[in-house]
Design a protein around this motif. Structure first.
Motif, mmCIF file in Angstrom:
data_model
loop_
_atom_site.group_PDB
_atom_site.id
_atom_site.type_symbol
_atom_site.label_atom_id
_atom_site.label_comp_id
_atom_site.label_asym_id
_atom_site.label_seq_id
_atom_site.Cartn_x
_atom_site.Cartn_y
_atom_site.Cartn_z
ATOM 1 N N PHE A 1 36.613 4.209 -15.754
ATOM 2 C CA PHE A 1 38.025 4.418 -15.413
ATOM 3 C C PHE A 1 38.964 3.826 -16.457
ATOM 4 O O PHE A 1 40.177 3.809 -16.274
ATOM 5 N N HIS A 2 38.372 3.383 -17.586
ATOM 6 C CA HIS A 2 39.160 2.795 -18.662
ATOM 7 C C HIS A 2 38.689 3.307 -20.030
ATOM 8 O O HIS A 2 38.595 2.533 -20.982
ATOM 9 N N GLY A 3 38.354 4.588 -20.089
ATOM 10 C CA GLY A 3 38.062 5.221 -21.374
ATOM 11 C C GLY A 3 36.651 5.712 -21.601
ATOM 12 O O GLY A 3 36.405 6.483 -22.521
ATOM 13 N N LYS A 4 35.700 5.297 -20.808
ATOM 14 C CA LYS A 4 34.305 5.745 -20.983
ATOM 15 C C LYS A 4 34.157 7.137 -20.375
ATOM 16 O O LYS A 4 34.292 7.308 -19.176
ATOM 17 N N ARG A 5 33.859 8.124 -21.178
ATOM 18 C CA ARG A 5 33.777 9.505 -20.694
ATOM 19 C C ARG A 5 32.358 10.066 -20.716
ATOM 20 O O ARG A 5 32.153 11.243 -20.459
ATOM 21 N N VAL A 6 31.396 9.222 -21.047
ATOM 22 C CA VAL A 6 29.987 9.644 -21.045
ATOM 23 C C VAL A 6 29.165 8.558 -20.359
ATOM 24 O O VAL A 6 29.265 7.383 -20.711
ATOM 25 N N GLU A 7 28.386 8.957 -19.363
ATOM 26 C CA GLU A 7 27.433 8.049 -18.736
ATOM 27 C C GLU A 7 26.058 8.424 -19.263
ATOM 28 O O GLU A 7 25.697 9.601 -19.318
ATOM 29 N N LEU B 1 32.074 -1.907 -26.939
ATOM 30 C CA LEU B 1 33.006 -0.936 -26.372
ATOM 31 C C LEU B 1 33.593 -1.416 -25.048
ATOM 32 O O LEU B 1 34.790 -1.289 -24.804
ATOM 33 N N VAL B 2 32.763 -1.971 -24.185
ATOM 34 C CA VAL B 2 33.252 -2.488 -22.899
ATOM 35 C C VAL B 2 34.198 -3.662 -23.142
ATOM 36 O O VAL B 2 35.285 -3.730 -22.555
ATOM 37 N N ARG B 3 33.789 -4.569 -24.003
ATOM 38 C CA ARG B 3 34.614 -5.748 -24.266
ATOM 39 C C ARG B 3 35.959 -5.345 -24.878
ATOM 40 O O ARG B 3 37.003 -5.901 -24.528
ATOM 41 N N MET C 1 29.853 15.387 -0.982
ATOM 42 C CA MET C 1 30.177 14.886 -2.304
ATOM 43 C C MET C 1 28.984 14.096 -2.827
ATOM 44 O O MET C 1 28.346 13.359 -2.099
ATOM 45 N N LYS C 2 28.707 14.265 -4.094
ATOM 46 C CA LYS C 2 27.641 13.516 -4.757
ATOM 47 C C LYS C 2 28.204 12.208 -5.301
ATOM 48 O O LYS C 2 29.406 12.074 -5.539
ATOM 49 N N ALA C 3 27.318 11.249 -5.496
ATOM 50 C CA ALA C 3 27.715 9.947 -6.040
ATOM 51 C C ALA C 3 26.662 9.470 -7.032
ATOM 52 O O ALA C 3 25.505 9.909 -7.002
ATOM 53 N N LEU C 4 27.091 8.564 -7.875
ATOM 54 C CA LEU C 4 26.226 7.941 -8.853
ATOM 55 C C LEU C 4 26.523 6.446 -8.850
ATOM 56 O O LEU C 4 27.678 6.040 -8.961
ATOM 57 N N THR C 5 25.483 5.647 -8.689
ATOM 58 C CA THR C 5 25.644 4.200 -8.756
ATOM 59 C C THR C 5 25.542 3.770 -10.212
ATOM 60 O O THR C 5 24.607 4.147 -10.924
ATOM 61 N N VAL C 6 26.520 3.004 -10.644
ATOM 62 C CA VAL C 6 26.607 2.531 -12.024
ATOM 63 C C VAL C 6 26.823 1.024 -11.977
ATOM 64 O O VAL C 6 27.692 0.541 -11.250
ATOM 65 N N GLN C 7 26.045 0.284 -12.744
ATOM 66 C CA GLN C 7 26.212 -1.167 -12.782
ATOM 67 C C GLN C 7 27.534 -1.536 -13.441
ATOM 68 O O GLN C 7 28.020 -0.827 -14.336
ATOM 69 N N GLN C 8 28.088 -2.647 -12.982
ATOM 70 C CA GLN C 8 29.268 -3.190 -13.646
ATOM 71 C C GLN C 8 28.811 -3.931 -14.898
ATOM 72 O O GLN C 8 27.713 -4.431 -14.933
ATOM 73 N N PRO C 9 29.580 -3.980 -15.954
ATOM 74 C CA PRO C 9 30.935 -3.483 -16.112
ATOM 75 C C PRO C 9 31.046 -2.030 -16.565
ATOM 76 O O PRO C 9 32.136 -1.549 -16.837
ATOM 77 N N TRP C 10 29.912 -1.305 -16.627
ATOM 78 C CA TRP C 10 29.950 0.106 -17.036
ATOM 79 C C TRP C 10 30.793 0.943 -16.073
ATOM 80 O O TRP C 10 31.530 1.832 -16.500
ATOM 81 N N ALA C 11 30.684 0.691 -14.765
ATOM 82 C CA ALA C 11 31.444 1.469 -13.782
ATOM 83 C C ALA C 11 32.947 1.295 -14.024
ATOM 84 O O ALA C 11 33.703 2.275 -14.003
ATOM 85 N N TRP C 12 33.381 0.079 -14.265
ATOM 86 C CA TRP C 12 34.789 -0.187 -14.573
ATOM 87 C C TRP C 12 35.212 0.615 -15.808
ATOM 88 O O TRP C 12 36.297 1.211 -15.838
ATOM 89 N N ALA C 13 34.352 0.625 -16.822
ATOM 90 C CA ALA C 13 34.684 1.286 -18.085
ATOM 91 C C ALA C 13 34.918 2.794 -17.910
ATOM 92 O O ALA C 13 35.706 3.385 -18.652
#
Length: 154
Positions: A15-21, A50-52, A1-13
């Motif tokens: 799973f709460h509506g952010k569909r584009v990295e 958007l995050v806020r 499995m591949k993974a991508l490291t994403v800084q918080q709070p972007w990683a949280w987002a």
């Protein structure tokens, strides 16, 4: 499995509506992608309207005027899995509202061109899995893949 490291709070987002990295590389990989919440905090992410807004929507107790509380944000762990379904260069704001067309990174002066990683089917883990991250697209260790597969409900 591949993974991508994403800084918080972007990683949280994610799973709460952010569909584009937003990234700067084009990748040929498509498929399941573990989201690793990095050990660094993104001030730009914390300042993102958007995050806020997403955080306020999911946490009515937060007044929205103060800085984001860091307690709810796991760091240094895999927090869920998404499906990476498309990767393409920004096309004049083609993926609103999360898709960016460019940004200045880490106090630099150069405006970077953006690639959109289109994410679908987010599946947050009930319990984060501590794991060391890496830059770019990386392979999750086999023992952690087994833990993820056992924990993710399709």
């Amino acid at each position: 499995m591949k993974a991508l490291t994403v800084q918080q709070p972007w990683a949280w987002a994610i799973f709460h509506g952010k569909r584009v990295e937003n990234r700067t590389q084009l990748w040929s990989y498509r498929g399941p992608l573990a989201i690793h919440a990095g050990a660094r905090w993104s001030d730009r992410g914390e300042d993102s309207f958007l995050v806020r807004s997403a955080f306020r929507e999911h946490n009515r107790w937060w007044d929205g005027r103060t800085t984001l509380p860091r307690d709810p944000f796991e760091m240094g762990a895999i927090i869920g899995v998404v499906d990476l379904v498309d990767v393409h260069p920004d096309g004049k704001r083609c993926c609103p509202p999360w898709g960016e067309s460019g940004y200045v990174e880490h106090g630099g002066r150069e405006r970077r061109r953006i690639t959109h990683l289109v994410l679908e089917n987010p599946r947050a883990l009930a319990e984060p899995i501590p794991c060391k991250g890496a830059l770019g697209l990386w392979n999750v260790p086999t023992d952690i893949v087994e833990t993820i597969n056992a924990a993710v409900i399709p």
